[in-house]
Scaffold this motif. Structure first.
Motif, PDB file in Angstrom:
ATOM      1  N   GLY A   1      21.056  -0.297 -13.436  1.00  0.00           N
ATOM      2  CA  GLY A   1      20.488   0.926 -13.978  1.00  0.00           C
ATOM      3  C   GLY A   1      18.977   0.925 -14.040  1.00  0.00           C
ATOM      4  N   SER A   2      18.333   0.244 -13.110  1.00  0.00           N
ATOM      5  CA  SER A   2      16.875   0.089 -13.139  1.00  0.00           C
ATOM      6  C   SER A   2      16.234   0.647 -11.873  1.00  0.00           C
ATOM      7  N   VAL A   3      14.917   0.817 -11.940  1.00  0.00           N
ATOM      8  CA  VAL A   3      14.115   1.122 -10.762  1.00  0.00           C
ATOM      9  C   VAL A   3      13.401  -0.158 -10.368  1.00  0.00           C
ATOM     10  N   ILE A   4      13.633  -0.629  -9.143  1.00  0.00           N
ATOM     11  CA  ILE A   4      13.073  -1.902  -8.698  1.00  0.00           C
ATOM     12  C   ILE A   4      12.096  -1.653  -7.555  1.00  0.00           C
ATOM     13  N   SER A   5      10.866  -2.123  -7.719  1.00  0.00           N
ATOM     14  CA  SER A   5       9.856  -2.013  -6.666  1.00  0.00           C
ATOM     15  C   SER A   5       9.758  -3.346  -5.937  1.00  0.00           C
ATOM     16  N   LEU A   6      10.159  -3.359  -4.670  1.00  0.00           N
ATOM     17  CA  LEU A   6      10.137  -4.591  -3.890  1.00  0.00           C
ATOM     18  C   LEU A   6       8.721  -4.944  -3.448  1.00  0.00           C
ATOM     19  N   THR A   7       8.579  -6.169  -2.994  1.00  0.00           N
ATOM     20  CA  THR A   7       7.336  -6.535  -2.321  1.00  0.00           C
ATOM     21  C   THR A   7       7.413  -6.050  -0.877  1.00  0.00           C
ATOM     22  N   GLY A   8       6.301  -6.057  -0.209  1.00  0.00           N
ATOM     23  CA  GLY A   8       6.308  -5.635   1.190  1.00  0.00           C
ATOM     24  C   GLY A   8       7.055  -6.588   2.092  1.00  0.00           C
ATOM     25  N   SER A   9       7.219  -7.842   1.650  1.00  0.00           N
ATOM     26  CA  SER A   9       7.857  -8.845   2.503  1.00  0.00           C
ATOM     27  C   SER A   9       9.310  -9.115   2.138  1.00  0.00           C
TER      28      SER A   9
ATOM     29  N   VAL B   1       5.180   5.677   4.778  1.00  0.00           N
ATOM     30  CA  VAL B   1       3.822   6.197   4.579  1.00  0.00           C
ATOM     31  C   VAL B   1       3.046   6.110   5.893  1.00  0.00           C
ATOM     32  N   PRO B   2       2.261   7.144   6.241  1.00  0.00           N
ATOM     33  CA  PRO B   2       1.453   7.086   7.469  1.00  0.00           C
ATOM     34  C   PRO B   2       0.574   5.846   7.518  1.00  0.00           C
ATOM     35  N   LEU B   3       0.473   5.257   8.702  1.00  0.00           N
ATOM     36  CA  LEU B   3      -0.248   3.999   8.890  1.00  0.00           C
ATOM     37  C   LEU B   3      -1.698   4.077   8.414  1.00  0.00           C
ATOM     38  N   LEU B   4      -2.383   5.167   8.738  1.00  0.00           N
ATOM     39  CA  LEU B   4      -3.784   5.293   8.341  1.00  0.00           C
ATOM     40  C   LEU B   4      -3.938   5.339   6.830  1.00  0.00           C
ATOM     41  N   ASP B   5      -2.982   5.964   6.146  1.00  0.00           N
ATOM     42  CA  ASP B   5      -3.013   5.988   4.682  1.00  0.00           C
ATOM     43  C   ASP B   5      -2.864   4.575   4.119  1.00  0.00           C
ATOM     44  N   LEU B   6      -1.966   3.789   4.720  1.00  0.00           N
ATOM     45  CA  LEU B   6      -1.762   2.413   4.242  1.00  0.00           C
ATOM     46  C   LEU B   6      -3.036   1.590   4.376  1.00  0.00           C
ATOM     47  N   ILE B   7      -3.645   1.666   5.543  1.00  0.00           N
ATOM     48  CA  ILE B   7      -4.861   0.879   5.794  1.00  0.00           C
ATOM     49  C   ILE B   7      -5.985   1.309   4.857  1.00  0.00           C
ATOM     50  N   ARG B   8      -6.110   2.619   4.636  1.00  0.00           N
ATOM     51  CA  ARG B   8      -7.155   3.117   3.740  1.00  0.00           C
ATOM     52  C   ARG B   8      -6.935   2.636   2.305  1.00  0.00           C
ATOM     53  N   ARG B   9      -5.694   2.676   1.840  1.00  0.00           N
ATOM     54  CA  ARG B   9      -5.391   2.237   0.475  1.00  0.00           C
ATOM     55  C   ARG B   9      -5.672   0.749   0.294  1.00  0.00           C
ATOM     56  N   LEU B  10      -5.289  -0.069   1.297  1.00  0.00           N
ATOM     57  CA  LEU B  10      -5.513  -1.510   1.178  1.00  0.00           C
ATOM     58  C   LEU B  10      -7.001  -1.849   1.182  1.00  0.00           C
ATOM     59  N   LYS B  11      -7.791  -1.049   1.905  1.00  0.00           N
ATOM     60  CA  LYS B  11      -9.239  -1.257   1.876  1.00  0.00           C
ATOM     61  C   LYS B  11      -9.804  -0.954   0.497  1.00  0.00           C
TER      62      LYS B  11
ATOM     63  N   LEU C   1      -8.193  -1.270  -2.243  1.00  0.00           N
ATOM     64  CA  LEU C   1      -7.743  -2.351  -3.122  1.00  0.00           C
ATOM     65  C   LEU C   1      -8.375  -3.689  -2.762  1.00  0.00           C
ATOM     66  N   LYS C   2      -9.188  -3.676  -1.691  1.00  0.00           N
ATOM     67  CA  LYS C   2      -9.866  -4.875  -1.204  1.00  0.00           C
ATOM     68  C   LYS C   2      -8.867  -5.979  -0.852  1.00  0.00           C
ATOM     69  N   THR C   3      -7.742  -5.542  -0.272  1.00  0.00           N
ATOM     70  CA  THR C   3      -6.724  -6.490   0.192  1.00  0.00           C
ATOM     71  C   THR C   3      -7.050  -6.873   1.627  1.00  0.00           C
ATOM     72  N   ASP C   4      -7.336  -8.141   1.846  1.00  0.00           N
ATOM     73  CA  ASP C   4      -7.727  -8.557   3.190  1.00  0.00           C
ATOM     74  C   ASP C   4      -6.670  -9.406   3.887  1.00  0.00           C
ATOM     75  N   ARG C   5      -5.582  -9.752   3.166  1.00  0.00           N
ATOM     76  CA  ARG C   5      -4.524 -10.546   3.794  1.00  0.00           C
ATOM     77  C   ARG C   5      -3.200 -10.264   3.109  1.00  0.00           C
ATOM     78  N   ILE C   6      -2.133 -10.139   3.908  1.00  0.00           N
ATOM     79  CA  ILE C   6      -0.797  -9.959   3.361  1.00  0.00           C
ATOM     80  C   ILE C   6       0.131 -10.971   4.016  1.00  0.00           C
TER      81      ILE C   6
ATOM     82  N   GLY D   1       0.795  -1.224   0.000  1.00  0.00           N
ATOM     83  CA  GLY D   1       0.000   0.000   0.000  1.00  0.00           C
ATOM     84  C   GLY D   1       0.824   1.268   0.000  1.00  0.00           C
ATOM     85  N   ALA D   2       2.170   1.149   0.025  1.00  0.00           N
ATOM     86  CA  ALA D   2       3.025   2.336   0.042  1.00  0.00           C
ATOM     87  C   ALA D   2       3.111   3.020  -1.313  1.00  0.00           C
TER      88      ALA D   2
END
Length: 743
Positions: free
Chosen positions: A126-134, A156-166, A168-173, A65-66
């Motif tokens: 020479g690349s931009v790499i986006s990691l997973t959260g884990s 990223v602020p915690l409340l922003d992360l939780i709001r974004r995941l909601k 995206l309908k992400t219920d498990r990580i 969610g970052a």
């Protein structure tokens, strides 16, 4: 680690030092130089493999969610380089299934191993790499990635992360078991993110991906530009030729050297970093440690102290050593007045807020093969705080760093004296001087500037001198944090909204504490007025009112507030330098005049500029005791004498149109006889322990300081040295202590 250019600069300085003091390069000198040059080559080797040039990757790290993927694509477009998303481009292609299917198939623990193996088999440049959260939870794969890139943490602020995941309908990580909330999991994950990052992007609430991408590029640019953040002496004269190279120091060098070679104090060559309003608001709910990490990362370049290492130091300094979990809490006193309690550290004064951290910074910055003797002048509180702080270093560091604290033999309270002497350690000694604090402080400055003596110690004993007073930038900088934190606490407690102004009132002697508040304002804290509170030694109050700093026919008075019994205020030079647009020539003239003629006058324009922000007044001894008495009777709160001085001045000069934060710089337990006199308690001639127990029976706020109470129970009488107020005698003491510690 330091950049090679910095090490090359250090080599030239050492060579110049040896040539300037006309010392033959004997075996001692050769050994010292060879160790230093070997270190420089080691750092050169390290940085050649870690600097961001050419084919290095920008690696985005953060929780789910970052916005790593979106931000990564924007950066890729801006830079015209390849963008790699670990989820889509590595894991799913390796597994031939979706990440969610894999997680469901193998479970949390096995998933992390499978994920790590896939990343270990991947390479890019020479690349931009986006990691997973884990990804950060797998050490081997993170080391693999770190070898060829800079890891940028999207915080990223915690409340922003939780709001974004909601959304995206992400219920498990990954790692989330039944009964574990997203909030708890994110807090658990933070330890892994803090372990790996090279640069942090502090994402304010509601920031757009484009704004975050720009912040990432700025963070990478700062990380690359290792020579951009330097320090100059307050007496540095700028060359007329703009292209002529300016002699500047890096943070590490400023900390190591303590005092500039020309007698000035180190200050940033550029402006203080400033946080945006949104960034400040994101810190309102943060802990003191979290606030310190964000602010100090902005002020210390990662080439001097890597962000992850700095975070470890901060957590060590403020973790278990403070009696209050809030470290520096703010308490409402009455009306518009608030008390900033700076006495919850192990030695009961505001000095702990710096001196629990500064020793770790110092130990990190110095070369591993050199010995250092720290010289400190104390007006009462610094001595015990510096002994305590440096005693907490690891065994190896304590063997190469020692401390000598000079204090006025008859110029501190009985408790402070007992505390200083009783705080001596295997690497720390107290020396009573038959004079006042001003002599002690001036003597240390003169010792630093005596190149024959310092060169002799370096060549003969392999020992370099430094300082842990607030003349040292590494000691002053951490004080900025608690002024900023106090304001954020008022916002958090609902007394003000962010942006509303406050005044600060600070008992002032050496000008370091109040100067730290000025720096907090420069970083974005809306402080309206700085109220300078003096006791009967009111040279600063007179100066702020007139622009005339006059020590002629002025004798130091011993008061109930000994820590501000100071006439020569060192850090005032830093503030005048700031106001005078970094005019080093003017500072040289003013402070040379103070030394030779015992006074100076600044021009009217500077006086008016000073008075735009500063208000000052002083408090008599009778007013100090009366304030302690009246405050206790009206609110049940006991002020120490220094805080009482500030309370008297705040009552007199503050206009009550906004809150005023009064800095409480020490716990009243250190000054029990004065407190008992103020409260009209007759049993004054008791032992220190019984005096404190008697005060404790009043059930006042704040409660007794347990560490100070334990100090009164110390039965062993420790020995200490007393010397005459003579420079040669002091230097002889320093040399003998160097011999005892390092030979």
């Amino acid at each position: 680690m330091l950049h090679f250019n910095r090490c090359h600069h250090l080599k030239k300085i050492i060579q110049k030092c040896f040539s300037s003091i006309h010392v033959k390069t004997d075996k001692h000198a050769q050994r010292f130089l060879s160790r230093t040059f070997a270190l420089a080559e080691l750092r050169k080797s390290w940085y050649s493999t870690h600097s961001l040039v050419g084919d290095k990757n920008i690696i985005l790290m953060g929780p789910p969610g970052a916005g790593k993927t979106t931000v990564g694509r924007i950066i890729g477009q801006k830079l015209g380089c390849c963008v790699i998303d670990v989820d889509d481009d590595i894991l799913e292609k390796t597994w031939n299934m979706s990440v969610s299917e894999k997680l469901q198939d193998v479970g949390n623990e096995q998933f992390l191993e499978e994920e790590g193996k896939a990343v270990l088999n991947f390479s890019a440049s020479g690349s931009v790499i986006s990691l997973t959260g884990s990804n950060p939870m797998h050490d081997a794969s993170m080391w693999h990635l770190k070898k060829n890139g800079i890891i940028v943490y999207l915080d990223v602020p915690l409340l922003d992360l939780i709001r974004r995941l909601k959304l995206l309908k992400t219920d498990r990580i990954v790692g989330q078991n039944s009964g574990t909330s997203m909030k708890d999991l994110f807090k658990f994950r933070r330890q892994y993110y803090k372990k790996w990052y090279d640069a942090r992007v502090f994402c304010e609430s509601g920031a757009s991906p484009e704004e975050v991408a720009d912040k990432v590029l700025n963070a990478v640019k700062r990380y690359q530009d290792v020579d951009s953040e330097t320090f100059i002496s307050t007496r540095h004269v700028w060359p007329e030729d703009c292209e002529q190279k300016v002699s500047a120091k890096f943070f590490s060098e400023a900390v190591i050297e303590g005092l500039a070679s020309d007698g000035g104090l180190f200050v940033p060559a550029k402006e203080f970093p400033k946080l945006s309003c949104g960034e400040w608001k994101s810190l309102v709910g943060a802990t003191y440690i979290e606030r310190a990490q964000i602010l100090l990362e902005r002020c210390i370049h990662p080439a001097d102290i890597p962000a992850a290492r700095l975070g470890e130091m901060i957590e060590t300094a403020y973790g278990e050593n403070f009696a209050c979990s809030k470290i520096a809490p703010v308490r409402h006193l009455s009306g518009n007045q608030f008390i900033l309690e700076l006495f919850h550290g192990p030695t009961g004064s505001f000095k702990d807020l710096s001196l629990q951290l500064m020793p770790h910074i110092f130990a990190h910055c110095i070369p591993p093969s050199c010995n250092y003797m720290i010289l400190v002048a104390t007006s009462g509180d610094t001595g015990s705080a510096v002994f305590n702080g440096f005693s907490r270093l690891n065994k190896n560091d304590k063997q190469r760093i020692a401390v000598v604290a000079f204090f006025p033999e008859n110029g501190v309270s009985d408790f402070q004296k007992a505390q200083i002497i009783g705080s001596q350690r295997e690497n720390g000694w107290a020396v009573g001087v038959e004079s006042d604090f001003d002599f002690c402080q001036t003597a240390i400055k003169r010792i630093f500037n005596d190149s024959d003596f310092t060169g002799f110690l370096t060549v003969e004993y392999g020992t370099i001198l430094s300082s842990a007073n607030s003349i040292n930038w590494g000691r002053l900088l951490p004080q900025v944090v608690y002024h900023a934190s106090a304001y954020l606490d008022l916002v958090s407690q609902g007394f003000i909204s962010f942006g509303s102004p406050v005044d600060v009132c600070i008992p002032t002697g050496n000008f370091g504490n109040i100067l730290a508040a000025v720096y907090a304002k420069m970083m974005g804290i809306p402080i309206r007025k700085f109220i300078c509170a003096s006791n009967q030694n009111h040279v600063l109050t007179d100066f702020i009112k007139t622009g005339h700093y006059d020590l002629r026919e002025r004798k130091l008075a011993q008061t109930f507030s000994p820590s501000i019994d100071i006439l020569k205020s060192s850090n005032l030079e830093r503030h005048l330098h700031l106001m005078a647009n970094k005019d080093g020539q003017l500072m040289t003239e003013l402070f040379n005049r103070l030394e030779s003629q015992h006074h100076f006058q600044i021009e009217k324009a500077l006086v008016e500029k000073l008075q735009q922000d500063f208000v000052a007044d002083w408090c008599s001894e009778g007013e100090c005791l009366a304030a302690i008495n009246s405050t206790y009777n009206t609110s049940g709160y006991i002020l120490d004498p220094h805080t009482a001085v500030a309370k008297v001045v705040a009552d007199r000069v503050q206009d009550k149109t906004c809150p005023v934060i009064i800095s409480s710089t020490a716990h009243y337990s250190k000054f029990a006889p004065a407190i008992m006199q103020a409260l009209k308690i007759k049993e004054i001639n008791e032992t220190s322990s019984s005096q404190l127990y008697l005060l404790g029976s009043y059930n006042a706020l704040p409660p007794l300081h347990e560490a100070l109470l334990e100090r009164t129970k110390q039965q062993e009488k420790m020995e200490y040295q007393v010397c005459a107020a003579d420079m040669n005698v002091l230097k002889s003491h320093v040399e003998k202590l160097v011999q005892n510690q390092f030979i």
